[in-house]
Design a protein around this motif. Structure first.
Motif, PDB file in Angstrom:
ATOM      1  N   VAL A 132      11.108  -4.581   4.892  1.00 45.73           N
ATOM      2  CA  VAL A 132      10.153  -3.777   5.659  1.00 45.73           C
ATOM      3  C   VAL A 132      10.199  -4.190   7.129  1.00 45.73           C
ATOM      4  O   VAL A 132      10.051  -5.364   7.461  1.00 45.73           O
ATOM      5  CB  VAL A 132       8.727  -3.944   5.108  1.00 45.73           C
ATOM      6  CG1 VAL A 132       7.741  -3.099   5.918  1.00 45.73           C
ATOM      7  CG2 VAL A 132       8.668  -3.564   3.637  1.00 45.73           C
ATOM      8  N   VAL A 164      12.837  -0.235   5.151  1.00 49.68           N
ATOM      9  CA  VAL A 164      11.663   0.521   5.593  1.00 49.68           C
ATOM     10  C   VAL A 164      11.462   0.297   7.085  1.00 49.68           C
ATOM     11  O   VAL A 164      11.448  -0.854   7.548  1.00 49.68           O
ATOM     12  CB  VAL A 164      10.393   0.087   4.840  1.00 49.68           C
ATOM     13  CG1 VAL A 164       9.179   0.886   5.331  1.00 49.68           C
ATOM     14  CG2 VAL A 164      10.571   0.243   3.337  1.00 49.68           C
ATOM     15  N   ILE A 201       4.399   2.631   1.241  1.00 51.86           N
ATOM     16  CA  ILE A 201       5.694   1.946   1.134  1.00 51.86           C
ATOM     17  C   ILE A 201       6.057   1.739  -0.333  1.00 51.86           C
ATOM     18  O   ILE A 201       7.190   2.003  -0.756  1.00 51.86           O
ATOM     19  CB  ILE A 201       5.657   0.597   1.876  1.00 51.86           C
ATOM     20  CG1 ILE A 201       5.608   0.826   3.390  1.00 51.86           C
ATOM     21  CG2 ILE A 201       6.868  -0.264   1.515  1.00 51.86           C
ATOM     22  CD1 ILE A 201       5.387  -0.433   4.201  1.00 51.86           C
TER      23      ILE A 201
END
Length: 260
Positions: free
Chosen positions: A72, A98, A133
């Motif tokens: 992420v 991400v 997410i």
């Protein structure tokens, strides 16, 4: 392209510049050079952070047997991204990146390369939406099996350490037992680093906050730390240097921990 603001420096592009990349703009290079004038050690921090990531991913894929990775805030692609390192060890590794930066999205094709046995994909989402997410990652990863959550230099953009810890807790809460957190963030142990960061934050760029070592260790609450715990990144399972020199602490801390 219309979403990319080239008038304000961006941390991901500056980091790319310090690492020797080309995915940056003049405003980023100017900001990066000014930062380096105040604190020349920032280039070492960027490179040592990247080396830590490589060692941690190799540990997770080789020693811990992890085959799924959720990275992420990945930033811009450079050498030895998470999927490169993981799939060299275990070609069947599945990696989801991400980010919410349009420049990163433009370079998604560079990230979407994979060993034939594995898979690499990209999700556009915001760190402050952990549930979003997890929903998106769950379309590509089996969240009922262990996943390694990778957070590199992203939590400093969160205003308070309590909010940062809450985000991590919510992300880890959606992952199965046996999952891991791999974190590395700027620490405030060097006053010159802190001065340079303060000047950068005052420039109009998105602020990045250095944390104390105690605050960074607190983010791992409830998880089982992997030795040697949360330490300055050169000290985390260092590999022998070419000149035989010993590693020294810098203003970047990292660690890996397992979810019971």
């Amino acid at each position: 392209m219309s979403k990319i603001d080239t008038s304000v420096p961006h941390s991901a592009r500056i980091w790319n510049y310090w690492l020797g990349g080309t995915d940056n703009y003049e405003v980023d290079r100017i900001a990066g050079d000014r930062y380096r004038e105040v604190f020349p050690g920032i280039v070492k921090i960027a490179r040592e952070s990247r080396r830590f990531l490589g060692r941690a991913i190799r540990f997770l894929a080789r020693d811990a047997g992890v085959r799924q990775f959720l990275d992420v805030g990945t930033g811009l692609p450079t050498a030895d991204n998470t999927h490169h390192v993981a799939q060299r060890v275990a070609p069947d590794s599945r990696v989801v990146y991400v980010d919410n930066d349009p420049l990163v999205l433009m370079h998604a094709n560079a990230l979407l390369t994979s060993a034939p046995e594995g898979e690499t994909s990209y999700v556009e989402a915001d760190l402050r939406d952990p549930e979003g997410i997890l929903r998106a990652a769950g379309e590509r990863l089996d969240l009922d099996r262990p996943v390694a959550l990778i957070l590199s230099g992203i939590l400093g953009h969160v205003e308070t350490v309590d909010e940062a810890a809450s985000i991590v807790g919510r992300l880890m809460g959606g992952l199965s037992s046996g999952s891991y957190l791999c974190l590395n963030e700027g620490s405030d142990i060097d006053p010159v680093y802190a001065e340079a960061q303060h000047a950068y934050n005052e420039s109009g760029a998105i602020p990045y906050r250095l944390r104390t070592m105690e605050e960074l260790r607190g983010i791992f609450a409830g998880l089982e730390p992997v030795e040697p715990g949360v330490v300055s990144v050169p000290l985390w399972r260092p590999e022998p240097s070419s000149d035989g020199s010993a590693p020294h602490p810098i203003g970047q801390a990292g660690g890996v921990a397992r979810k019971p």
